[in-house]
Structure formats: C-alpha cells, structure tokens
Write an enzyme that holds these catalytic residues in place. Structure first.
Site, mmCIF file in Angstrom:
data_model
loop_
_atom_site.group_PDB
_atom_site.id
_atom_site.type_symbol
_atom_site.label_atom_id
_atom_site.label_comp_id
_atom_site.label_asym_id
_atom_site.label_seq_id
_atom_site.Cartn_x
_atom_site.Cartn_y
_atom_site.Cartn_z
ATOM 1 N N HIS A 83 -4.184 -14.862 -32.456
ATOM 2 C CA HIS A 83 -3.957 -15.258 -33.667
ATOM 3 C C HIS A 83 -2.664 -14.277 -34.297
ATOM 4 O O HIS A 83 -2.698 -13.073 -34.409
ATOM 5 C CB HIS A 83 -4.995 -15.191 -34.936
ATOM 6 C CG HIS A 83 -5.043 -15.248 -36.101
ATOM 7 N ND1 HIS A 83 -4.116 -16.257 -36.760
ATOM 8 C CD2 HIS A 83 -5.285 -14.392 -37.142
ATOM 9 C CE1 HIS A 83 -4.282 -16.042 -37.949
ATOM 10 N NE2 HIS A 83 -4.567 -14.806 -38.250
ATOM 11 N N ASN A 89 1.349 -15.534 -41.102
ATOM 12 C CA ASN A 89 -0.073 -15.821 -40.733
ATOM 13 C C ASN A 89 -0.176 -17.383 -41.303
ATOM 14 O O ASN A 89 -0.314 -17.390 -42.440
ATOM 15 C CB ASN A 89 -0.918 -14.817 -41.340
ATOM 16 C CG ASN A 89 -2.389 -14.807 -41.100
ATOM 17 O OD1 ASN A 89 -2.831 -16.098 -40.663
ATOM 18 N ND2 ASN A 89 -3.109 -14.112 -41.122
ATOM 19 N N CYS A 112 -8.935 -18.663 -39.601
ATOM 20 C CA CYS A 112 -8.099 -18.125 -38.421
ATOM 21 C C CYS A 112 -8.429 -18.263 -37.080
ATOM 22 O O CYS A 112 -7.769 -17.980 -36.115
ATOM 23 C CB CYS A 112 -7.370 -16.784 -38.573
ATOM 24 S SG CYS A 112 -6.843 -16.475 -40.332
#
Length: 330
Positions: A255, A285, A113
């Site tokens: 993020h 995500n 990420c």
C-alpha cells in the site's frame, strides 16, 4: 475446487494535479519537507459538480473490461472497496448500473487501505467455491473530501484514484491467487479513523441526537510503528505457508502510504529496491486505490512479466493488514 487468476486491470485518476508547492500555499510546509518525510511530490484531487468515487470507479472498471474486450454483462459480481462512498448505503450498485453489468450482484467492502487486498481474497473465495466465474473488483477512494485542509499532518498525504481488476475462474492447476494472510487489531482503531461524533445537545424532547463524521485523524508515528512491525511478519507468514522464500518473489507491492514505511518494510525483508513497485511520488496515499493503481502502471510500463510472483500487502485503518501472493498471468 477451481482456481482463480487476475486477467485484466485498469486504473483512473482525476485530472487535477496538486503539487507540493501548491500545498504550501494552503498550509505551512514546503516541497522539501513533504518529500523528505513522505516521498510524495504531487497528488490528484477530484473536483467538479456531482463528481464522486463512482466516476473514478467507472473509469477504472471500463479500462479493465476494454483491455480484454469483455462485455460487462459477463460480470457476475462487483466488489467495490472504498471508505469514501457516494452513498453511505453503498456505491457498488451505482457502478454496476453505470458500466451496464446488469447481471452482476454488487456490494461495497470497507477496509480502508487494506480494501483491495481483502477484495482479492473475497473474490477468490467466491470463485474457488464455484459461485461465480467473472468478478470485477475495484479499489477507489476520494479522501480529499474527508481531509481537513488546514491540517498539514494529513492534507499532504492523501490523493484520489481508482483501480480495478477482473478475476476469473480457471482450472485448479492454473490457479494464480496463491495464498493470503489477514489480520485486524480493533483495539487500535483510533490511530487512523474518520469517526462519527454526535452533537452534545438533543434536538427535541425525545432526547434524540444527531451528528456528523469528522475529518481524517491519524497518529502518524503509531501507524508507522504498526506497519513496520506487522507487515513484514504477515508477508513472511504467508510465504512460509506456500513454501516460498523472499528470494522467490519478483515484486513487492505495498500500500502506497509513505516512502519511509515502504523502505523500512523492504529492509526488514531484505528486498532489493529494484523489486519494489511504487508510484507514491505521483499520487500520494490513495487508500484502497493505491495497490491497483501502482499495479496497473507497472503493467503498462512492462515492468511485470508473465509468471512473476508478486507479494501484495495492504495496511491501515482498523487497524487491519493483510497479504496476498499472486502469480501474474496477464
């Protein structure tokens, strides 16, 4: 030393959209439960025969190139930030071939990420030391292929997507990648991982073992505590090094992991909600894709203005986290 700036950006997501109601048909959950705890309402999932992260990366890259009418042959380097390659040896070369960037060197960067943040930083170093002029960076992941769809702790969180940016050399006084701050704590790697596990039996008399990668494993509570404590500190340290304050920042782009994390980090920094760039509710995500995906959407919606200061921070598996501060030039 020459400067560097982002001159274009593009993104791509799969066609298939899975909302929370559909997820609740797979595991015991509900739309209310998911939205309350994560802020996610739906996510995109890549399906189809022989479809991979390369297809999404290609689409995002071509959109970034087309926006500025750049010939792929002008690209000197391609960095593909991904943790879900089509080939374990790397997928950047496949993207290079698919977009027709025959003169470009290409390699993968694996930082989950935080991948797109590290891609920005890596590309900037190559440009500032004079090695390359035009660099294509891509954050792309298809973590749906690595999810245990019977595990409601993880299957509700992740989606697939890709985002690309072109970073170009410029005069030093026009530099728009202002600074960065990076960190890793490998002692905590088990808190978010896709681990390799060997079989507990040998295949032959030579005692050779084979195994396979497991599904995504995550300790959600620990990841939350890590992000909320480490990310604000990274941002403040980066801003201090640039002699900037949080009041100088126009946009905060984190993020897109979880609504609670985004809000907690913003609160610790005393950043107003209207300064937070987020599309988490639509895509979930998307790992390395989440930052460029949100950045491109904000740009398309005329949310970002030229000369805006944007703080970008990624965090996740490794555990790795980092911040880059940019001035928007598109």
């Amino acid at each position: 030393m020459q400067g560097a700036q982002i001159i274009s950006i593009g993104s791509a997501v799969p066609d298939l959209c899975i909302n929370n109601k559909e997820i609740s048909q797979i595991v015991e959950t509900s739309d209310e439960w998911i939205v309350t705890r994560t802020g996610i309402q739906e996510r995109r999932v890549l399906t189809g025969t022989n479809k991979s992260v390369v297809d999404l990366a290609y689409s995002a890259a071509m959109k970034a190139l087309d926006k500025i009418h750049m010939d792929p042959l002008e690209i000197d380097l391609i960095i593909l930030a991904t943790s879900s390659p089509n080939d374990l040896f790397g997928s950047a070369s496949q993207v290079q071939a698919k977009i027709g960037a025959a003169r470009a060197v290409a390699f993968d960067l694996t930082a989950a990420c935080s991948g797109f943040v590290l891609a920005i930083v890596t590309a900037t170093q190559f440009i500032q030391n004079g090695s390359y002029k035009n660099i294509l960076i891509i954050g792309a992941d298809v973590l749906s292929k690595w999810i245990d769809w019977s595990d409601r702790k993880t299957c509700i969180l992740f989606g697939d997507g890709a985002g690309a940016a072109i970073i170009q050399a410029c005069y030093e006084e026009d530099n728009a990648i202002l600074g960065f701050q990076l960190n890793t704590d490998g002692k905590q790697y088990k808190k978010l991982s896709i681990t390799y596990k060997e079989n507990n039996y040998s295949l032959n008399t030579l005692k050779l073992f084979q195994g396979q990668f497991q599904y995504i494993s995550m300790n959600g509570k620990e990841v939350y505590k890590f992000a909320v404590s480490k990310v604000p500190a990274s941002i403040i340290k980066c801003l201090n090094a640039l002699h900037l304050s949080i009041q100088d920042v126009n946009w905060l782009l984190l993020h897109q992991a979880n609504k609670r994390i985004l809000q907690a980090v913003a609160n610790r920094l005393s950043v107003d909600n209207y300064k937070i760039i987020s599309n988490l509710s639509k895509y979930g995500n998307t790992s390395a894709a989440s930052i460029p995906l949100a950045l491109d959407e904000a740009w398309q919606n005329n949310q970002i203005a030229k000369e805006d200061i944007i703080v970008i921070s990624g965090f996740g598996a490794g555990l790795t986290w980092g911040t880059v501060v940019i001035k928007w030039k598109c």
